[in-house]
Enzyme design. Structure first.
Site, PDB file in Angstrom:
ATOM      1  N   CYS A 259       9.400   1.869   3.461  1.00  0.00           N
ATOM      2  CA  CYS A 259      10.281   0.746   3.829  1.00  0.00           C
ATOM      3  C   CYS A 259      11.703   1.219   4.058  1.00  0.00           C
ATOM      4  CB  CYS A 259      10.262  -0.306   2.737  1.00  0.00           C
ATOM      5  SG  CYS A 259      10.937   0.317   1.203  1.00  0.00           S
TER       6      CYS A 259
ATOM      7  N   PHE B  93       0.814  -1.224   0.000  1.00  0.00           N
ATOM      8  CA  PHE B  93       0.000   0.000   0.000  1.00  0.00           C
ATOM      9  C   PHE B  93       0.844   1.268   0.000  1.00  0.00           C
ATOM     10  CE2 PHE B  93       0.818  -0.036   4.589  1.00  0.00           C
ATOM     11  CZ  PHE B  93       0.939   1.313   4.862  1.00  0.00           C
TER      12      PHE B  93
ATOM     13  N   GLU C 216       8.543  -4.063  13.197  1.00  0.00           N
ATOM     14  CA  GLU C 216       8.454  -2.989  12.212  1.00  0.00           C
ATOM     15  C   GLU C 216       7.146  -2.249  12.493  1.00  0.00           C
ATOM     16  OE1 GLU C 216       7.539  -3.966   8.107  1.00  0.00           O
ATOM     17  OE2 GLU C 216       8.755  -2.290   7.421  1.00  0.00           O
TER      18      GLU C 216
HETATM   19  P1  NAD Z   1       1.456  -6.589   3.070  1.00  0.00           P
HETATM   20  O1  NAD Z   1       2.497  -7.633   3.137  1.00  0.00           O
HETATM   21  O2  NAD Z   1       0.346  -6.610   4.061  1.00  0.00           O
HETATM   22  O3  NAD Z   1       0.745  -6.600   1.627  1.00  0.00           O
HETATM   23  C1  NAD Z   1       1.511  -6.618   0.439  1.00  0.00           C
HETATM   24  C2  NAD Z   1       0.707  -7.317  -0.652  1.00  0.00           C
HETATM   25  O4  NAD Z   1       0.473  -8.672  -0.239  1.00  0.00           O
HETATM   26  C3  NAD Z   1      -0.651  -6.688  -0.897  1.00  0.00           C
HETATM   27  O5  NAD Z   1      -0.901  -6.677  -2.281  1.00  0.00           O
HETATM   28  C4  NAD Z   1      -1.607  -7.620  -0.164  1.00  0.00           C
HETATM   29  O6  NAD Z   1      -2.882  -7.687  -0.757  1.00  0.00           O
HETATM   30  C5  NAD Z   1      -0.919  -8.971  -0.260  1.00  0.00           C
HETATM   31  N1  NAD Z   1      -1.226  -9.847   0.884  1.00  0.00           N
HETATM   32  C6  NAD Z   1      -1.515  -9.460   2.140  1.00  0.00           C
HETATM   33  N2  NAD Z   1      -1.739 -10.548   2.928  1.00  0.00           N
HETATM   34  C7  NAD Z   1      -1.563 -11.625   2.141  1.00  0.00           C
HETATM   35  C8  NAD Z   1      -1.638 -13.035   2.378  1.00  0.00           C
HETATM   36  N3  NAD Z   1      -1.930 -13.526   3.571  1.00  0.00           N
HETATM   37  N4  NAD Z   1      -1.384 -13.864   1.344  1.00  0.00           N
HETATM   38  C9  NAD Z   1      -1.084 -13.384   0.133  1.00  0.00           C
HETATM   39  N5  NAD Z   1      -0.992 -12.054  -0.150  1.00  0.00           N
HETATM   40  C10 NAD Z   1      -1.222 -11.185   0.841  1.00  0.00           C
HETATM   41  O7  NAD Z   1       2.229  -5.176   3.110  1.00  0.00           O
HETATM   42  P2  NAD Z   1       1.600  -3.723   3.176  1.00  0.00           P
HETATM   43  O8  NAD Z   1       1.063  -3.488   4.549  1.00  0.00           O
HETATM   44  O9  NAD Z   1       0.734  -3.454   2.007  1.00  0.00           O
HETATM   45  O10 NAD Z   1       2.921  -2.830   2.967  1.00  0.00           O
HETATM   46  C11 NAD Z   1       3.790  -2.484   3.996  1.00  0.00           C
HETATM   47  C12 NAD Z   1       4.933  -3.452   4.103  1.00  0.00           C
HETATM   48  O11 NAD Z   1       5.655  -3.493   2.871  1.00  0.00           O
HETATM   49  C13 NAD Z   1       5.978  -3.050   5.136  1.00  0.00           C
HETATM   50  O12 NAD Z   1       6.397  -4.206   5.808  1.00  0.00           O
HETATM   51  C14 NAD Z   1       7.098  -2.459   4.315  1.00  0.00           C
HETATM   52  O13 NAD Z   1       8.374  -2.491   4.924  1.00  0.00           O
HETATM   53  C15 NAD Z   1       7.042  -3.321   3.120  1.00  0.00           C
HETATM   54  N6  NAD Z   1       7.678  -2.684   1.984  1.00  0.00           N
HETATM   55  C16 NAD Z   1       8.902  -3.134   1.617  1.00  0.00           C
HETATM   56  C17 NAD Z   1       9.555  -2.526   0.561  1.00  0.00           C
HETATM   57  C18 NAD Z   1      10.897  -3.001   0.126  1.00  0.00           C
HETATM   58  O14 NAD Z   1      11.334  -2.562  -0.905  1.00  0.00           O
HETATM   59  N7  NAD Z   1      11.563  -3.891   0.842  1.00  0.00           N
HETATM   60  C19 NAD Z   1       8.956  -1.458  -0.123  1.00  0.00           C
HETATM   61  C20 NAD Z   1       7.698  -1.033   0.284  1.00  0.00           C
HETATM   62  C21 NAD Z   1       7.064  -1.658   1.346  1.00  0.00           C
END
Ligand code: NAD
Length: 496
Positions: free
Chosen positions: A281, A149, A381
């Site tokens: 992130c 997101f 985090e």
């Molecule tokens: P999230 O892991 O909750 O969701 C990411 C994606 O996974 C979304 O499209 C979501 O629909 C999907 N998803 C969620 N639960 C799932 C499940 N149980 N099974 C399969 N798919 C699932 O992450 P978020 O809250 O959207 O984003 C924030 C997180 O992303 C933070 O931990 C942040 O550090 C990380 N992030 C990392 C980077 C990087 O480059 N390392 C960049 C941006 C964000």
């Protein structure tokens, strides 16, 4: 209530599954959209469209693909403000920050415009007598991207620009919390001449993600999100023989040596910790002062917090917007209580901000001092505007702390000592290092990726490594012999 539907084969396709998610405007708390959640069949339909488009797109000349990428660049550039507005309305980050996100995303399109050069292989003439050898890189076919997101524009562009320029067809499953910007991007790619089916968007939750992971025609999966889901995606994709890069969460440390400029370090810490309400992130979530600089640094950071202008992202005056959902805001705020209960000193509590508790999902900036590595606010985090300070006595102590973290996304050092900075750069276990730069997100012609629990997979995302990720290598050994010199030879081929 506006509805956000899938984008398949160049058309908006209303969802049939009967499942949907709610999307909010975080600045008002209002439910503004419903987003369709895809079923297995709907994901199949998107993958079918991608498969049908992949071959003709792969056969499109590099000249034509580059021309289309240049047009994508032009059209996205002309719509920067519209995309940024979509980001602000659903994510909550302030417009200036959303414009920054769009600009950083566009870097990936800039890079992809050079695709003819990026895909050019190597040629070794006369590797053996009369034998030439050359290498080519060919697209994979259908590739999928699953995005978080917090960067609803930039992260999809990290993936789709290279994936498509390399000659693949792409299926995006964006975050269900702020899916509008990805629809805009897909439509603008289509307007630029990317053929129908080359860029598809399916919305949804775990059902859609699992359908992509399980689909035999999906050759590669790029994921960015939290660590537990990244680990899951990596394992599920890898066990099916798919190529996978899964970028996870982070806890980024900023080490401040005693010789650093206090005011500059405080400006950097505040910018990197509270920008985008800490939902980055690469945000700095832990400041690690070494020795005597701790006291003046904590004071300088605390002095800056009441001056932060917090408000609706659409308001040009605001520097920090709300959090993405009410649930997330409450979870973030709970870390201030746990820190206090576990013995830390709460210097500033973000819940004292007047907008906290109003209709939007606002939370002020929190600063927590005397944090130790056992506390929840350090171990988890938080992904919000909460900055922890872990005081250390020596450089070695600071380095041991940073390297004992399970994550290794970014790490920064603030110092005037070149030797110390060089040592830090060598010793730190993180994929992206900043020297007097708090958020060292690499430019688009380098690649982005962390170490340890911040990345599962072998390649970093975007830039040069993305070209390898989204293509398969082939090496051709070729001879056009003169029939007059042909003989039977049962020996193992050797270079002559
Ligand atoms: P999230 O892991 O909750 O969701 C990411 C994606 O996974 C979304 O499209 C979501 O629909 C999907 N998803 C969620 N639960 C799932 C499940 N149980 N099974 C399969 N798919 C699932 O992450 P978020 O809250 O959207 O984003 C924030 C997180 O992303 C933070 O931990 C942040 O550090 C990380 N992030 C990392 C980077 C990087 O480059 N390392 C960049 C941006 C964000």
């Amino acid at each position: 209530m506006e509805r956000i539907s899938h984008f398949i084969a160049g058309k908006v396709v209303p969802g049939q599954s009967g499942r949907h998610g709610d999307v909010f405007n975080p600045a008002t708390g209002e439910r503004t959209h419903e987003v369709d959640f895809a079923s297995n069949e709907e994901v199949d339909r998107a993958v079918d469209a991608a498969r049908a488009a992949a071959r003709p797109w792969a056969e499109t000349s590099l000249a034509k693909r580059a021309e289309i990428m240049f047009r994508v660049r032009q059209i996205l550039d002309a719509h920067r403000a519209d995309i940024a507005r979509a980001v602000t309305l659903q994510h909550g980050k302030v417009l200036s920050d959303a414009m920054g996100e769009v600009a950083r995303g566009l870097e990936n399109v800039d890079y992809a415009c050079g695709i003819p050069n990026l895909l050019a292989g190597r040629y070794a003439e006369r590797a053996s007598t009369g034998v030439d050898v050359y290498s080519v890189r060919q697209p994979l076919g259908v590739v999928a991207g699953i995005t978080p997101f917090n960067f609803p524009t930039m992260v999809p562009l990290w993936m789709c620009a290279s994936a498509i320029a390399c000659g693949n067809a792409f299926v995006l499953k964006p975050s269900e919390k702020d899916p509008l910007a990805s629809m805009l991007i897909a439509e603008l790619f289509a307007e630029a001449g990317v053929p129908d089916g080359v860029f598809n968007v399916v919305h949804g939750d775990k059902v859609a993600v699992d359908a992509l992971l399980e689909h035999p025609d999906v050759q590669a999966v790029s994921f960015v999100g939290s660590t537990p889901i990244a680990r899951y995606i990596y394992e599920e994709a890898a066990k099916r023989g798919k190529r996978v890069q899964a970028l996870g969460g982070a806890k980024n440390h900023m080490v401040v040596l005693p010789d650093a400029d206090v005011e500059m370090a405080a400006d950097a810490a505040v910018s990197a910790a509270y920008g985008s309400a800490g939902e980055r992130c690469m945000a700095v979530s832990v400041v690690v002062p070494v020795g005597r600089i701790a006291e003046p640094l904590v004071q300088a950071i605390a002095e800056r917090l009441p001056k932060l202008r917090i408000g609706s992202g659409i308001d040009a005056e605001s520097e920090m917007g709300p959090l993405v959902t009410g649930q997330h805001r409450d979870k973030v705020a709970s870390y201030v209580d746990s820190a206090r209960a576990q013995g830390a000193k709460v210097v500033v509590d973000g819940r004292e901000h007047p907008l906290y508790g109003e209709d939007g999902f606002f939370l002020g900036a929190s600063l927590i001092d005397n944090v130790t590595s056992e506390m929840d606010c350090y171990r988890d985090e938080i992904f919000g505007p909460v900055l922890s300070v872990v005081r250390t006595g020596t450089y070695d102590e600071a380095m041991a702390l940073v390297n004992s973290s399970p994550w290794g996304n970014g790490a920064a050092i603030f110092t005037r000592d070149g030797g110390a900075a060089r040592r830090f750069q060598e010793e730190v276990e993180a994929g992206m290092v900043g020297v007097n730069v708090p958020i060292p997100v690499p430019v688009g012609y380098f690649s982005f990726g962390g170490w340890k629990a911040s990345l599962f997979g072998d390649t970093h995302i975007y830039g040069p490594e993305s070209i390898n990720f989204y293509t398969r290598a082939k090496v051709v050994t070729e001879r056009w012999p003169d029939p007059a010199t042909s003989t039977v030879d049962l020996g193992f081929p050797q270079n002559r």
